[in-house]
Design a protein around this motif. Structure first.
Motif, PDB file in Angstrom:
ATOM      1  N   PRO A  54       0.837  -1.208   0.000  1.00  0.00           N
ATOM      2  CA  PRO A  54       0.000   0.000   0.000  1.00  0.00           C
ATOM      3  C   PRO A  54       0.871   1.256   0.000  1.00  0.00           C
ATOM      4  N   MET A  55       0.514   2.211  -0.849  1.00  0.00           N
ATOM      5  CA  MET A  55       1.297   3.435  -0.963  1.00  0.00           C
ATOM      6  C   MET A  55       0.694   4.591  -0.172  1.00  0.00           C
ATOM      7  N   ASP A  56      -0.469   4.370   0.405  1.00  0.00           N
ATOM      8  CA  ASP A  56      -1.067   5.319   1.340  1.00  0.00           C
ATOM      9  C   ASP A  56      -2.162   4.593   2.116  1.00  0.00           C
ATOM     10  N   LEU A  57      -2.770   5.279   3.076  1.00  0.00           N
ATOM     11  CA  LEU A  57      -3.735   4.610   3.954  1.00  0.00           C
ATOM     12  C   LEU A  57      -5.001   4.182   3.229  1.00  0.00           C
ATOM     13  N   SER A  58      -5.277   4.798   2.102  1.00  0.00           N
ATOM     14  CA  SER A  58      -6.485   4.430   1.353  1.00  0.00           C
ATOM     15  C   SER A  58      -6.380   3.042   0.740  1.00  0.00           C
ATOM     16  N   GLN A  59      -5.183   2.469   0.705  1.00  0.00           N
ATOM     17  CA  GLN A  59      -4.967   1.162   0.082  1.00  0.00           C
ATOM     18  C   GLN A  59      -4.819   0.032   1.103  1.00  0.00           C
ATOM     19  N   LEU A  60      -5.302   0.258   2.325  1.00  0.00           N
ATOM     20  CA  LEU A  60      -5.147  -0.736   3.396  1.00  0.00           C
ATOM     21  C   LEU A  60      -6.286  -1.752   3.449  1.00  0.00           C
ATOM     22  N   LYS A  61      -7.222  -1.697   2.538  1.00  0.00           N
ATOM     23  CA  LYS A  61      -8.378  -2.594   2.566  1.00  0.00           C
ATOM     24  C   LYS A  61      -7.957  -4.056   2.668  1.00  0.00           C
ATOM     25  N   GLY A  62      -8.543  -4.743   3.640  1.00  0.00           N
ATOM     26  CA  GLY A  62      -8.306  -6.169   3.821  1.00  0.00           C
ATOM     27  C   GLY A  62      -7.030  -6.508   4.575  1.00  0.00           C
ATOM     28  N   MET A  63      -6.265  -5.506   4.988  1.00  0.00           N
ATOM     29  CA  MET A  63      -4.976  -5.762   5.633  1.00  0.00           C
ATOM     30  C   MET A  63      -5.085  -5.652   7.154  1.00  0.00           C
ATOM     31  N   THR A  64      -4.143  -6.291   7.844  1.00  0.00           N
ATOM     32  CA  THR A  64      -3.968  -6.101   9.277  1.00  0.00           C
ATOM     33  C   THR A  64      -2.770  -5.180   9.459  1.00  0.00           C
ATOM     34  N   VAL A  65      -2.989  -4.098  10.200  1.00  0.00           N
ATOM     35  CA  VAL A  65      -1.990  -3.037  10.299  1.00  0.00           C
ATOM     36  C   VAL A  65      -1.581  -2.832  11.753  1.00  0.00           C
ATOM     37  N   GLY A  66      -0.305  -2.904  12.028  1.00  0.00           N
ATOM     38  CA  GLY A  66       0.195  -2.730  13.384  1.00  0.00           C
ATOM     39  C   GLY A  66       0.307  -1.265  13.770  1.00  0.00           C
ATOM     40  N   CYS A  67       0.123  -0.987  15.067  1.00  0.00           N
ATOM     41  CA  CYS A  67       0.291   0.364  15.609  1.00  0.00           C
ATOM     42  C   CYS A  67       0.552   0.235  17.108  1.00  0.00           C
ATOM     43  N   LEU A  68       1.005   1.303  17.717  1.00  0.00           N
ATOM     44  CA  LEU A  68       1.303   1.286  19.145  1.00  0.00           C
ATOM     45  C   LEU A  68       0.034   1.506  19.951  1.00  0.00           C
ATOM     46  N   THR A  69      -0.172   0.675  20.971  1.00  0.00           N
ATOM     47  CA  THR A  69      -1.352   0.773  21.827  1.00  0.00           C
ATOM     48  C   THR A  69      -1.518   2.170  22.408  1.00  0.00           C
ATOM     49  N   GLU A  70      -2.744   2.707  22.333  1.00  0.00           N
ATOM     50  CA  GLU A  70      -3.115   3.982  22.960  1.00  0.00           C
ATOM     51  C   GLU A  70      -2.167   5.120  22.572  1.00  0.00           C
ATOM     52  N   SER A  71      -1.753   5.136  21.322  1.00  0.00           N
ATOM     53  CA  SER A  71      -0.851   6.178  20.821  1.00  0.00           C
ATOM     54  C   SER A  71      -1.577   7.073  19.828  1.00  0.00           C
ATOM     55  N   THR A  72      -0.936   8.178  19.438  1.00  0.00           N
ATOM     56  CA  THR A  72      -1.507   9.032  18.408  1.00  0.00           C
ATOM     57  C   THR A  72      -1.545   8.290  17.069  1.00  0.00           C
ATOM     58  N   SER A  73      -0.617   7.359  16.858  1.00  0.00           N
ATOM     59  CA  SER A  73      -0.642   6.546  15.630  1.00  0.00           C
ATOM     60  C   SER A  73      -1.891   5.677  15.592  1.00  0.00           C
ATOM     61  N   SER A  74      -2.211   5.076  16.727  1.00  0.00           N
ATOM     62  CA  SER A  74      -3.409   4.242  16.823  1.00  0.00           C
ATOM     63  C   SER A  74      -4.666   5.069  16.577  1.00  0.00           C
ATOM     64  N   ASP A  75      -4.724   6.256  17.188  1.00  0.00           N
ATOM     65  CA  ASP A  75      -5.872   7.143  17.004  1.00  0.00           C
ATOM     66  C   ASP A  75      -5.999   7.574  15.548  1.00  0.00           C
ATOM     67  N   TYR A  76      -4.867   7.925  14.945  1.00  0.00           N
ATOM     68  CA  TYR A  76      -4.861   8.400  13.560  1.00  0.00           C
ATOM     69  C   TYR A  76      -5.358   7.305  12.617  1.00  0.00           C
ATOM     70  N   LEU A  77      -4.811   6.098  12.795  1.00  0.00           N
ATOM     71  CA  LEU A  77      -5.174   4.972  11.941  1.00  0.00           C
ATOM     72  C   LEU A  77      -6.649   4.615  12.101  1.00  0.00           C
ATOM     73  N   THR A  78      -7.096   4.465  13.335  1.00  0.00           N
ATOM     74  CA  THR A  78      -8.482   4.076  13.595  1.00  0.00           C
ATOM     75  C   THR A  78      -9.464   5.098  13.043  1.00  0.00           C
ATOM     76  N   THR A  79      -9.181   6.379  13.273  1.00  0.00           N
ATOM     77  CA  THR A  79     -10.048   7.453  12.776  1.00  0.00           C
ATOM     78  C   THR A  79     -10.098   7.454  11.258  1.00  0.00           C
ATOM     79  N   TYR A  80      -8.946   7.252  10.622  1.00  0.00           N
ATOM     80  CA  TYR A  80      -8.902   7.248   9.157  1.00  0.00           C
ATOM     81  C   TYR A  80      -9.726   6.100   8.589  1.00  0.00           C
ATOM     82  N   LEU A  81      -9.550   4.914   9.142  1.00  0.00           N
ATOM     83  CA  LEU A  81     -10.285   3.744   8.642  1.00  0.00           C
ATOM     84  C   LEU A  81     -11.797   3.928   8.802  1.00  0.00           C
ATOM     85  N   GLN A  82     -12.208   4.451   9.956  1.00  0.00           N
ATOM     86  CA  GLN A  82     -13.632   4.640  10.214  1.00  0.00           C
ATOM     87  C   GLN A  82     -14.212   5.744   9.339  1.00  0.00           C
ATOM     88  N   THR A  83     -13.488   6.851   9.232  1.00  0.00           N
ATOM     89  CA  THR A  83     -13.970   8.002   8.457  1.00  0.00           C
ATOM     90  C   THR A  83     -14.117   7.666   6.977  1.00  0.00           C
TER      91      THR A  83
END
Length: 203
Positions: A80-109
């Motif tokens: 994937p070359m950006d977050l819009s191409q993450l469909k169907g993937m499992t993506v790692g992030c740091l627990t309770e971090s700004t990265s986790s918040d950013y990723l979760t918000t992007y996927l939901q939005t």
């Protein structure tokens, strides 16, 4: 052995203030709790200033800017070359971090069906990425820069605006805030801060 940008900056601040620095190695998910329980006086661990955190903690002046980014294996079949191409993937992030918040918000939005997999230690996320357990990692650019020195990994996307700012985190009302701010400004003006940052992140 604790090493890294925050370690070296803490040592430099301690030297400037005449303090002997004692490091307490703490898992991320308990790091703010430890500050509240007075197990240590400050947190220096790539802490992003956020409006939510400012209600509970005080912060020094920022010492570095950070961006969210996406890391994959260099030889990945699906890259994937950006977050819009993450469909169907499992993506790692740091627990309770700004990265986790950013990723979760992007996927939901953006209604993207992907799984955000949190890790207490980012080393475990990159190990799983290397072993094919997950397909990508979303993390701080300051961290990704370090991992991508290994040709195994590739940063395929980096946030271009609204950077986060890292700062030293203190309990509310800490008398150390003014002292640390003074030391950080001195390290900025004498070039020592740039020297430390460039050592780990490059110019």
């Amino acid at each position: 052995t604790i090493t890294g940008l925050d370690h070296d900056l803490a040592e430099a601040i301690g030297k400037e203030l005449g303090y002997k620095i004692e490091f307490v190695n703490t898992e991320w998910d308990n790091i703010f709790k430890g500050l509240e329980e007075k197990k240590y006086d400050v947190i220096m661990s790539a802490i992003t200033i956020t409006d939510e955190r400012k209600t509970s903690y005080d912060f020094s002046t920022p010492y570095i800017q950070n961006y969210q980014c996406l890391v994959t294996l260099s030889n990945a079949t699906v890259k994937p070359m950006d977050l819009s191409q993450l469909k169907g993937m499992t993506v790692g992030c740091l627990t309770e971090s700004t990265s986790s918040d950013y990723l979760t918000t992007y996927l939901q939005t953006n209604s993207i069906v992907a799984t955000a997999k949190p890790y207490d230690v980012m080393l475990d996320a990159f190990t799983d990425l290397k072993n094919g357990v997950i397909g990508a990692v979303v993390c701080d650019s300051t961290l990704a820069d370090q991992y991508c020195k290994d040709a195994t990994y590739q940063m395929t996307w980096k946030q271009q605006d609204n950077p986060e700012e890292f700062a030293v985190c203190f309990p509310k009302g800490s008398e150390l805030v003014a002292e640390f701010n003074k030391a950080i400004e001195t390290l900025k003006s004498n070039g020592e801060l740039d020297k430390i940052v460039n050592m780990y992140l490059g110019k």
